[in-house]
Motif scaffolding. Structure first.
Motif, PDB file in Angstrom:
ATOM      1  N   VAL A 146       2.481 -40.459 -12.692  1.00  0.00           N
ATOM      2  CA  VAL A 146       2.629 -39.804 -11.385  1.00  0.00           C
ATOM      3  C   VAL A 146       1.369 -40.011 -10.542  1.00  0.00           C
ATOM      4  O   VAL A 146       0.254 -39.801 -11.028  1.00  0.00           O
ATOM      5  N   ALA A 147       1.591 -40.449  -9.328  1.00  0.00           N
ATOM      6  CA  ALA A 147       0.462 -40.725  -8.426  1.00  0.00           C
ATOM      7  C   ALA A 147      -0.136 -39.427  -7.901  1.00  0.00           C
ATOM      8  O   ALA A 147       0.590 -38.500  -7.541  1.00  0.00           O
ATOM      9  N   VAL A 148      -1.454 -39.393  -7.901  1.00  0.00           N
ATOM     10  CA  VAL A 148      -2.177 -38.226  -7.386  1.00  0.00           C
ATOM     11  C   VAL A 148      -2.303 -38.355  -5.867  1.00  0.00           C
ATOM     12  O   VAL A 148      -2.655 -39.429  -5.378  1.00  0.00           O
ATOM     13  N   PRO A 149      -2.007 -37.300  -5.139  1.00  0.00           N
ATOM     14  CA  PRO A 149      -2.146 -37.433  -3.678  1.00  0.00           C
ATOM     15  C   PRO A 149      -3.607 -37.445  -3.244  1.00  0.00           C
ATOM     16  O   PRO A 149      -4.261 -36.404  -3.223  1.00  0.00           O
ATOM     17  N   VAL A 150      -4.107 -38.633  -2.950  1.00  0.00           N
ATOM     18  CA  VAL A 150      -5.444 -38.717  -2.354  1.00  0.00           C
ATOM     19  C   VAL A 150      -5.217 -39.336  -0.969  1.00  0.00           C
ATOM     20  O   VAL A 150      -4.703 -38.660  -0.094  1.00  0.00           O
ATOM     21  N   GLU A 151      -5.456 -40.637  -0.802  1.00  0.00           N
ATOM     22  CA  GLU A 151      -5.160 -41.224   0.502  1.00  0.00           C
ATOM     23  C   GLU A 151      -4.253 -42.440   0.427  1.00  0.00           C
ATOM     24  O   GLU A 151      -3.306 -42.534   1.159  1.00  0.00           O
ATOM     25  N   ASN A 152      -4.578 -43.383  -0.472  1.00  0.00           N
ATOM     26  CA  ASN A 152      -3.770 -44.606  -0.502  1.00  0.00           C
ATOM     27  C   ASN A 152      -2.624 -44.526  -1.482  1.00  0.00           C
ATOM     28  O   ASN A 152      -2.714 -43.930  -2.493  1.00  0.00           O
ATOM     29  N   ALA A 180       0.959 -31.260  -0.429  1.00  0.00           N
ATOM     30  CA  ALA A 180       0.651 -32.457  -1.226  1.00  0.00           C
ATOM     31  C   ALA A 180       0.458 -32.085  -2.694  1.00  0.00           C
ATOM     32  O   ALA A 180       0.991 -32.752  -3.590  1.00  0.00           O
ATOM     33  N   THR A 181      -0.301 -31.010  -2.933  1.00  0.00           N
ATOM     34  CA  THR A 181      -0.569 -30.585  -4.307  1.00  0.00           C
ATOM     35  C   THR A 181       0.708 -30.044  -4.947  1.00  0.00           C
ATOM     36  O   THR A 181       0.974 -30.294  -6.130  1.00  0.00           O
ATOM     37  N   ASP A 239       3.748 -30.955  -4.253  1.00  0.00           N
ATOM     38  CA  ASP A 239       4.597 -32.104  -4.581  1.00  0.00           C
ATOM     39  C   ASP A 239       4.106 -32.803  -5.852  1.00  0.00           C
ATOM     40  O   ASP A 239       4.906 -33.286  -6.647  1.00  0.00           O
ATOM     41  N   TYR A 240       2.794 -32.861  -5.977  1.00  0.00           N
ATOM     42  CA  TYR A 240       2.231 -33.485  -7.184  1.00  0.00           C
ATOM     43  C   TYR A 240       2.661 -32.714  -8.429  1.00  0.00           C
ATOM     44  O   TYR A 240       3.102 -33.303  -9.420  1.00  0.00           O
ATOM     45  N   PRO A 286      -5.368 -31.216  -7.014  1.00  0.00           N
ATOM     46  CA  PRO A 286      -4.662 -31.928  -8.094  1.00  0.00           C
ATOM     47  C   PRO A 286      -5.460 -31.930  -9.402  1.00  0.00           C
ATOM     48  O   PRO A 286      -4.884 -32.035 -10.479  1.00  0.00           O
TER      49      PRO A 286
END
Lengths: 309, 402
Positions: free
Chosen positions: A303-309, A217-218, A220-221, A265
């Motif tokens: 850019v969206a940060v990978p958290v949950e939603n 996830a990180t 990809d961010y 992130p």
């Protein structure tokens, strides 16, 4: 890790109000990167670099870059020794642990380019002979803002790409400046500064960051941020793969200094402006509308940060 | 007291679950009653829901909810559902409402729909009744409408018009589907049943019955009936339709065997479907999780065109990519809860930035360990985080009420 904290604390007693900058210097040291300090004259660039070097128990060389400095003055030269009647290798000041390249943009591009190999590969090639430079090795370069100075040579992209961070020091605020006056009234605290970190400590930390993980996830961010700089309509030159690697290594170092064995992130986002700013080139239209910092801020906001939603 | 915002979610979740209960009870209705009491069931369901919701306004005491069970039971008996079915409905209604009421976060729309779909498909084959399609459509409408209505406030204001348009589309499509079904669909469905499905089904049942009888014969449990009679009687059973009484008493051995065959085949089909479903979910889970992240971290063709994750991506993520780890689930739910308080995380914010902005003094490192460090945490850490998150939401709600 405690030694790093002590060193940071010491440096904070000399350079006021620059906690983040000092933290970045140590991140660069652990991530095996180099730092470009930029600000108007008199803001403590050289003092910061000298103090930082003093905290490290190792070799320190400083070179004042001027238009007449030659590439061989930096890297070294093979010369004829009349006493021994042989050609001998005289390695330049760059073979050290901490190399302060003061006012690097005052020297010619040819001399600037002499640093390319040693900064990227930690080795020097002089007259066909390759000499390696021992770890730790960090180049701390200072430069004045290009727009405000005559007689300067802007660093080329290839050179800039070799710096992990570009840090703008800026002015201290009034309270910090007051504290500075009080501290420096009697003597210069740099004179009493003692080395805290030895070479082994730094090498150990440099090895340790390799164990800091970065999950999908990180990762990809990070890659999305890099892609966003490449696809931004107002950025002509986005982040290079070297820049991508640099950001990852810096994030690993930041995580390690924060006593974590994984990158978040937050690490990426906090360091991205320092890693990206000097690596991007805006289009002509973009340069008229915004600064590189603003463009990077836009990228970070997109850019969206990978958290949950 | 349950938060007001949750009552609507609670209602449509309860309705959804009870529609599934109806599908589960359908064979019992089918074999025990003269007709399938769908509207009577719907009526008692709505009545029970209204009573339950009324009770939630008065009290949190579960005993009062339990007192509803005998009332529902008596009404069911009065409606001639039979003692067993009446008792089942009463118990399940009360049990499920209490469970759902206790759950603070209800997001089971997709699961409810999937279960309804599987049950309706199985039963439509077994019982050849249009009612299942109606139930499926009602369930789809109920869940979609419920989901969009509850999420309306969570999306950005500029998307509200899109959402409204979407809800209108859902209603129109639902009405259209119903109309098409009543006019053309049922004829098409009957044709499909009579000319394709039934011959295949009879072939399968004949083979299965033959095997079944063979086994029985070998075990010398029952006498061997004539195979020709079986097929004829099987045809008759289908010809008679679904509104006849199908008590097992008084049926011939062939009918008896066929009934068993139906039940066994249906059970096997159900088990196979569940097995395939679980396998599919397991294998695709990792892939989906990866997709979520890459979908949420938008690819940026142009900066202006994709300011945030699109509505479709968000809905996809909401439906298919919910986190499985309990700690991640906590933050997932916290994001939804804060959205209702207009403190939602912006898509470009890290958890640290978000907590700083909203002033939530919560130790989020446990979450980071799980999410980014891929480490496990202790139960105590999880509980502590849960407590802190719930405490924050509670406090904010109290602040807003003041």
């Amino acid at each position: 890790m405690n030694k790093i904290k002590d060193a940071q604390a010491q440096l904070n007693q000399i350079i006021f109000g620059k906690v983040d900058v000092i933290n970045l210097l140590f991140i660069a040291l652990i991530a095996e990167g180099h730092v470009l300090l930029e600000s108007v004259p008199g803001t403590g660039k050289t003092k910061l670099a000298k103090s930082f070097a003093k905290l490290i128990e190792g070799d320190f060389n400083r070179m004042q870059f001027t238009p007449d400095v030659l590439a061989s003055d930096v890297t070294g030269i093979r010369y004829f020794n009349p006493q021994t009647e042989t050609f001998e290798l005289k390695i330049g000041p760059v073979q050290t642990n901490v190399f302060l390249a003061d006012e690097i943009n005052r020297t010619t591009p040819k001399t600037q380019a002499s640093l390319l190999e040693v900064m990227a590969e930690r080795q020097l090639t002089i007259d066909g002979e390759t000499v390696s430079v021992d770890a730790p090795f960090i180049v701390i370069a200072t430069q004045n803002p290009i727009d405000s100075n005559y007689g300067t040579f802007p660093l080329p992209e290839a050179q800039l790409d070799r710096f992990l961070f570009k840090i703008d020091l800026g002015y201290p605020n009034q309270a910090e400046e007051k504290l500075m006056l009080q501290t420096y009234r009697e003597n210069d605290p740099v004179t009493t500064l003692e080395s805290i970190l030895n070479r082994e400590d730094i090498r150990a930390l440099q090895t340790e960051i390799k164990a800091v993980t970065m999950n999908d996830a990180t990762t990809d961010y990070l890659l999305d941020l890099v892609q966003a700089t490449r696809n931004h309509p107002e950025i002509e030159l986005g982040i290079s793969p070297r820049g991508t690697l640099s950001l990852m290594q810096a994030a690993q170092a930041r995580a390690l200094l924060d006593s974590r064995n994984y990158v978040t992130p937050d690490d990426i986002k906090a360091l991205a402006p320092y890693v990206f700013e000097h690596r991007i080139i805006l289009t002509m239209e973009g340069a008229m509308k915004k600064t590189p910092q603003q463009a990077i801020q836009e990228v970070l906001e997109t850019v969206a940060v990978p958290v949950e939603n | 007291m349950a938060p007001k915002a949750n009552r609507f979610i609670l209602s449509y979740h309860f309705m959804g679950e009870m529609l599934i209960l109806f599908l589960i009870l359908y064979p019992l209705f089918y074999y025990n009653l003269e007709a399938i009491p769908f509207y009577a069931y719907l009526g008692i369901l709505l009545l029970a829901l209204i009573c339950f919701l009324f009770l939630t306004k008065l009290t949190d005491t579960m005993a009062l909810f339990m007192l509803m069970a005998p009332v529902i039971f008596i009404i069911n008996v009065w409606l001639k559902f039979g003692l067993f079915i009446s008792m089942m409905i009463a118990i399940v209604f009360v049990w499920r409402f209490i469970v759902l009421y206790r759950e603070v976060y209800l997001e089971h729309e997709m699961n409810l729909f999937q279960i309804t779909l599987v049950l309706a498909l199985i039963e439509v084959i077994l019982f050849k009744d249009n009612l299942f399609i109606i139930i499926l459509l009602v369930q789809l409408f109920l869940l979609t409408f419920g989901f969009f209505s509850t999420n309306y406030r969570q999306v950005e204001k500029q998307m509200h018009s899109n959402m409204k348009a979407f809800i209108v589309k859902v209603i129109l499509v639902f009405s259209g589907l119903l109309l098409v079904f009543w006019s053309v669909g049922s004829i098409m469905l009957r044709f499909f049943w009579d000319s394709i499905l039934m011959p295949l089904w009879q072939l399968a049942t004949t083979i299965f019955i033959s095997i079944f009888i063979g086994i029985m014969y070998l075990l010398e449990k029952i006498p061997l009936p004539e195979p020709q009679d079986q097929n004829m009687e099987a045809d008759e059973t289908f010809e008679n339709g679904n509104m006849t009484n199908h008590n097992l008493e008084g049926t011939s051995t062939a009918e008896y065997n066929e009934t068993y065959a139906y039940i066994i085949i249906a059970s096997l089909a159900l088990i196979a479907l569940i097995w395939i479903f679980i396998k599919y979910r397991k294998s695709s889970f990792k892939k989906k999780e990866k997709e979520t992240t890459s979908n949420l971290t938008t690819s940026t063709d142009t900066i202006d065109s994709v300011p945030k994750a699109s509505l479709g991506t968000r809905l996809k993520a909401r439906f298919f990519n919910q986190p499985k780890h309990p700690v991640r689930k906590l933050i997932y739910r916290f994001e939804h809860d804060t959205a209702k308080l207009k403190e939602e995380r912006r898509s470009d914010e890290t958890i640290q930035e978000w907590f700083t902005r909203i002033g939530a003094q919560i130790d989020y490192h446990v979450y980071e360990q799980v999410r980014y460090g891929e480490m496990d945490v202790t139960q105590a850490d999880k509980k502590e985080l849960e407590k802190a998150l719930k405490g924050y939401i509670q406090k904010r709600k109290e602040d807003l009420n003041e």
